[in-house]
Design a protein around this motif. Structure first.
Motif, PDB file in Angstrom:
ATOM      1  N   GLY A  90     -52.861   0.136 131.515  1.00 29.49           N
ATOM      2  CA  GLY A  90     -54.220  -0.020 131.020  1.00 29.49           C
ATOM      3  C   GLY A  90     -54.812   1.250 130.442  1.00 29.49           C
ATOM      4  O   GLY A  90     -56.013   1.304 130.164  1.00 29.49           O
ATOM      5  N   PHE A  91     -53.975   2.286 130.253  1.00 29.02           N
ATOM      6  CA  PHE A  91     -54.454   3.548 129.694  1.00 29.02           C
ATOM      7  C   PHE A  91     -53.514   4.037 128.599  1.00 29.02           C
ATOM      8  O   PHE A  91     -52.298   3.816 128.666  1.00 29.02           O
ATOM      9  CB  PHE A  91     -54.540   4.629 130.783  1.00 29.02           C
ATOM     10  N   LYS A  92     -54.092   4.704 127.601  1.00 26.79           N
ATOM     11  CA  LYS A  92     -53.304   5.333 126.545  1.00 26.79           C
ATOM     12  C   LYS A  92     -53.393   6.841 126.733  1.00 26.79           C
ATOM     13  O   LYS A  92     -54.484   7.406 126.820  1.00 26.79           O
ATOM     14  CB  LYS A  92     -53.843   4.946 125.172  1.00 26.79           C
ATOM     15  N   PHE A  93     -52.223   7.488 126.811  1.00 25.72           N
ATOM     16  CA  PHE A  93     -52.170   8.931 127.009  1.00 25.72           C
ATOM     17  C   PHE A  93     -51.678   9.615 125.733  1.00 25.72           C
ATOM     18  O   PHE A  93     -50.804   9.084 125.036  1.00 25.72           O
ATOM     19  CB  PHE A  93     -51.233   9.270 128.176  1.00 25.72           C
ATOM     20  N   THR A  94     -52.224  10.781 125.452  1.00 30.97           N
ATOM     21  CA  THR A  94     -51.856  11.512 124.248  1.00 30.97           C
ATOM     22  C   THR A  94     -51.352  12.904 124.622  1.00 30.97           C
ATOM     23  O   THR A  94     -51.944  13.578 125.473  1.00 30.97           O
ATOM     24  CB  THR A  94     -53.074  11.655 123.310  1.00 30.97           C
ATOM     25  N   CYS A  95     -50.283  13.324 123.977  1.00 36.43           N
ATOM     26  CA  CYS A  95     -49.755  14.668 124.196  1.00 36.43           C
ATOM     27  C   CYS A  95     -50.570  15.652 123.357  1.00 36.43           C
ATOM     28  O   CYS A  95     -50.681  15.492 122.138  1.00 36.43           O
ATOM     29  CB  CYS A  95     -48.284  14.723 123.811  1.00 36.43           C
ATOM     30  N   ILE A  96     -51.171  16.645 124.001  1.00 41.82           N
ATOM     31  CA  ILE A  96     -52.018  17.612 123.295  1.00 41.82           C
ATOM     32  C   ILE A  96     -51.564  19.033 123.619  1.00 41.82           C
ATOM     33  O   ILE A  96     -50.927  19.276 124.632  1.00 41.82           O
ATOM     34  CB  ILE A  96     -53.511  17.435 123.662  1.00 41.82           C
ATOM     35  N   LYS A  97     -51.924  19.969 122.716  1.00 39.73           N
ATOM     36  CA  LYS A  97     -51.559  21.372 122.913  1.00 39.73           C
ATOM     37  C   LYS A  97     -52.695  22.108 123.603  1.00 39.73           C
ATOM     38  O   LYS A  97     -53.851  22.034 123.187  1.00 39.73           O
ATOM     39  CB  LYS A  97     -51.230  22.035 121.583  1.00 39.73           C
ATOM     40  N   SER A  98     -52.361  22.766 124.709  1.00 42.16           N
ATOM     41  CA  SER A  98     -53.348  23.558 125.455  1.00 42.16           C
ATOM     42  C   SER A  98     -52.785  24.964 125.577  1.00 42.16           C
ATOM     43  O   SER A  98     -51.903  25.226 126.407  1.00 42.16           O
ATOM     44  CB  SER A  98     -53.587  22.937 126.833  1.00 42.16           C
ATOM     45  N   GLY A  99     -53.285  25.866 124.737  1.00 41.15           N
ATOM     46  CA  GLY A  99     -52.684  27.195 124.687  1.00 41.15           C
ATOM     47  C   GLY A  99     -51.281  27.090 124.116  1.00 41.15           C
ATOM     48  O   GLY A  99     -51.073  26.555 123.024  1.00 41.15           O
ATOM     49  N   LYS A 100     -50.288  27.530 124.876  1.00 42.11           N
ATOM     50  CA  LYS A 100     -48.906  27.424 124.440  1.00 42.11           C
ATOM     51  C   LYS A 100     -48.186  26.224 125.039  1.00 42.11           C
ATOM     52  O   LYS A 100     -47.012  26.006 124.792  1.00 42.11           O
ATOM     53  CB  LYS A 100     -48.150  28.709 124.800  1.00 42.11           C
ATOM     54  N   LYS A 101     -48.920  25.467 125.857  1.00 42.98           N
ATOM     55  CA  LYS A 101     -48.296  24.342 126.566  1.00 42.98           C
ATOM     56  C   LYS A 101     -48.648  23.007 125.931  1.00 42.98           C
ATOM     57  O   LYS A 101     -49.704  22.845 125.323  1.00 42.98           O
ATOM     58  CB  LYS A 101     -48.739  24.328 128.034  1.00 42.98           C
ATOM     59  N   LEU A 102     -47.742  22.076 126.101  1.00 41.42           N
ATOM     60  CA  LEU A 102     -48.007  20.693 125.737  1.00 41.42           C
ATOM     61  C   LEU A 102     -48.301  19.927 127.020  1.00 41.42           C
ATOM     62  O   LEU A 102     -47.512  19.954 127.965  1.00 41.42           O
ATOM     63  CB  LEU A 102     -46.794  20.069 125.032  1.00 41.42           C
ATOM     64  N   VAL A 103     -49.441  19.245 127.075  1.00 45.18           N
ATOM     65  CA  VAL A 103     -49.836  18.510 128.280  1.00 45.18           C
ATOM     66  C   VAL A 103     -50.318  17.123 127.886  1.00 45.18           C
ATOM     67  O   VAL A 103     -50.675  16.863 126.730  1.00 45.18           O
ATOM     68  CB  VAL A 103     -50.964  19.248 129.044  1.00 45.18           C
ATOM     69  N   TRP A 104     -50.345  16.241 128.871  1.00 49.21           N
ATOM     70  CA  TRP A 104     -50.871  14.899 128.632  1.00 49.21           C
ATOM     71  C   TRP A 104     -52.371  14.872 128.847  1.00 49.21           C
ATOM     72  O   TRP A 104     -52.902  15.527 129.745  1.00 49.21           O
ATOM     73  CB  TRP A 104     -50.220  13.887 129.592  1.00 49.21           C
ATOM     74  N   SER A 105     -53.058  14.119 128.002  1.00 44.67           N
ATOM     75  CA  SER A 105     -54.495  13.923 128.189  1.00 44.67           C
ATOM     76  C   SER A 105     -54.745  13.125 129.463  1.00 44.67           C
ATOM     77  O   SER A 105     -53.820  12.588 130.069  1.00 44.67           O
ATOM     78  CB  SER A 105     -55.080  13.158 126.999  1.00 44.67           C
ATOM     79  N   LYS A 106     -56.012  13.039 129.873  1.00 45.73           N
ATOM     80  CA  LYS A 106     -56.364  12.277 131.070  1.00 45.73           C
ATOM     81  C   LYS A 106     -56.245  10.781 130.845  1.00 45.73           C
ATOM     82  O   LYS A 106     -56.269  10.007 131.807  1.00 45.73           O
ATOM     83  CB  LYS A 106     -57.782  12.631 131.518  1.00 45.73           C
ATOM     84  N   GLY A 107     -56.161  10.358 129.612  1.00 46.94           N
ATOM     85  CA  GLY A 107     -55.970   8.939 129.333  1.00 46.94           C
ATOM     86  C   GLY A 107     -57.250   8.237 128.949  1.00 46.94           C
ATOM     87  O   GLY A 107     -58.327   8.555 129.461  1.00 46.94           O
TER      88      GLY A 107
END
Length: 336
Positions: free
Chosen positions: A1-18
């Motif tokens: 029931g959630f869509k997650f997006t891969c985003i860049k945070s500084g030098k890291k790639l992290v998943w959004s909260k959804g």
């Protein structure tokens, strides 16, 4: 029931909260076309390909709209035992929602043991549920170190319930909660009947293949209500022998589905047919009229109504008339 997006945070790639997304009953199902659902015995054979999806969908809808009863779960764990499924209360809650509206217990003891703790489990079962055949642990649930993975549900008829789990197997079928869901279905059956089940089952209790078939169907429908693909996979595991063995055709199925058969009938048929053939029978009834209709059989039985009469009251046709139609639809699903 959630869509997650891969985003860049500084030098890291992290998943959004959804972000919440709208879901539909088909969102977690296979992308292939959904066959037409049967709506009555008159078009059951014609629409046999749609039976399993129609049943799963009706179960899914019931679980989604329902709240589980408040059930106190008391786990009694063997001294050296590790639970194969650590949260039985979750499985119980899903089955509770699947059959919401029917009598359910306020408390269930769950006795869990491994082969090493088997003698301890027999003594503990006698303590928790006296005179209910603790020998069953040796003879059925945990016969040996390599065959210790069964379950059972017991009631003394006074709103006291015990689920026994032999935690000697850690394959998928014992770690997903389906065994616990299966046994809790038996708890609800006995709660509705207001009695512990006799064995063999006798009038007005529904037949043994209905007793086990309903629990076998419910374990997968409740636990995998969010995924038709997973329901289909575990359904295939349950029915694997029926698919493999051409013996199980319409004639066999029709001859097997006898209401509370005699000792000769029991000797002539392997007890595992209670589970697989029985689950296909209950799946059809669920596809036609939903999971509540299948538990209503027990409510009527508690008032003394026999299986055949209860069947006609609920489904609008006699068991004898429906049986050949159901047997043919089941055989067609097996490729025969």
């Amino acid at each position: 029931g959630f869509k997650f997006t891969c985003i860049k945070s500084g030098k890291k790639l992290v998943w959004s909260k959804g972000v919440a997304t709208k879901t539909s009953a088909t969102a977690t199902t296979t992308t292939t076309a959904i066959p037409p659902s049967p709506t009555s015995f008159a078009n059951l054979v014609e629409n046999y390909k749609g039976i399993s999806y129609a049943a799963w969908l009706k179960s899914r809808e019931k679980v989604q709209i329902s709240k589980s009863s408040s059930i106190e779960v008391n786990v009694v764990l063997g001294p050296t035992t590790k639970q194969s499924y650590s949260t039985p209360e979750k499985a119980f809650a899903l089955v509770s929602r699947h059959y919401a509206g029917f009598t359910e217990p306020s408390r269930v003891d769950v006795l869990t043991f491994n082969f090493t703790d088997r003698d301890w489990a027999v003594r503990k079962m006698d303590e928790l549920m006296p005179n209910k055949g603790s020998r069953w642990i040796y003879d059925v649930a945990c016969r040996s170190a390599s065959n210790c993975g069964g379950g059972g549900a017991f009631s003394d008829g006074t709103n006291k319930f015990l689920v026994v789990i032999a935690a000697g197997s850690f394959d998928d079928l014992h770690t997903e909660g389906t065994l616990e869901a299966h046994e809790f279905t038996h708890v609800i059956q006995q709660a509705v009947m207001k009695a512990g089940n006799p064995w063999p089952l006798v009038h007005p209790w529904p037949p043994s293949w209905y007793w086990e078939g309903q629990a076998e169907y419910a374990q997968n429908a409740a636990m995998f209500f969010e995924s038709f693909d997973m329901y289909t996979k575990r359904r295939g595991d349950v029915l694997s022998e029926l698919f493999r063995n051409s013996t199980f055709d319409k004639a066999y199925i029709e001859s097997y589905l006898v209401i509370n058969g005699s000792d000769d009938w029991r000797k002539a048929h392997h007890h595992w047919r209670q589970y697989d053939i029985g689950s296909m029978f209950v799946e059809i009834l669920t596809a036609l009229k939903g999971p509540d209709s299948t538990m209503e059989m027990w409510r009527l039985a508690q008032t003394g109504v026999g299986f055949s009469d209860a069947f006609k009251q609920i489904y609008g046709t006699s068991f004898e008339s429906a049986l050949p139609i159901m047997a043919k639809a089941m055989a067609l699903q097996l490729g025969r």
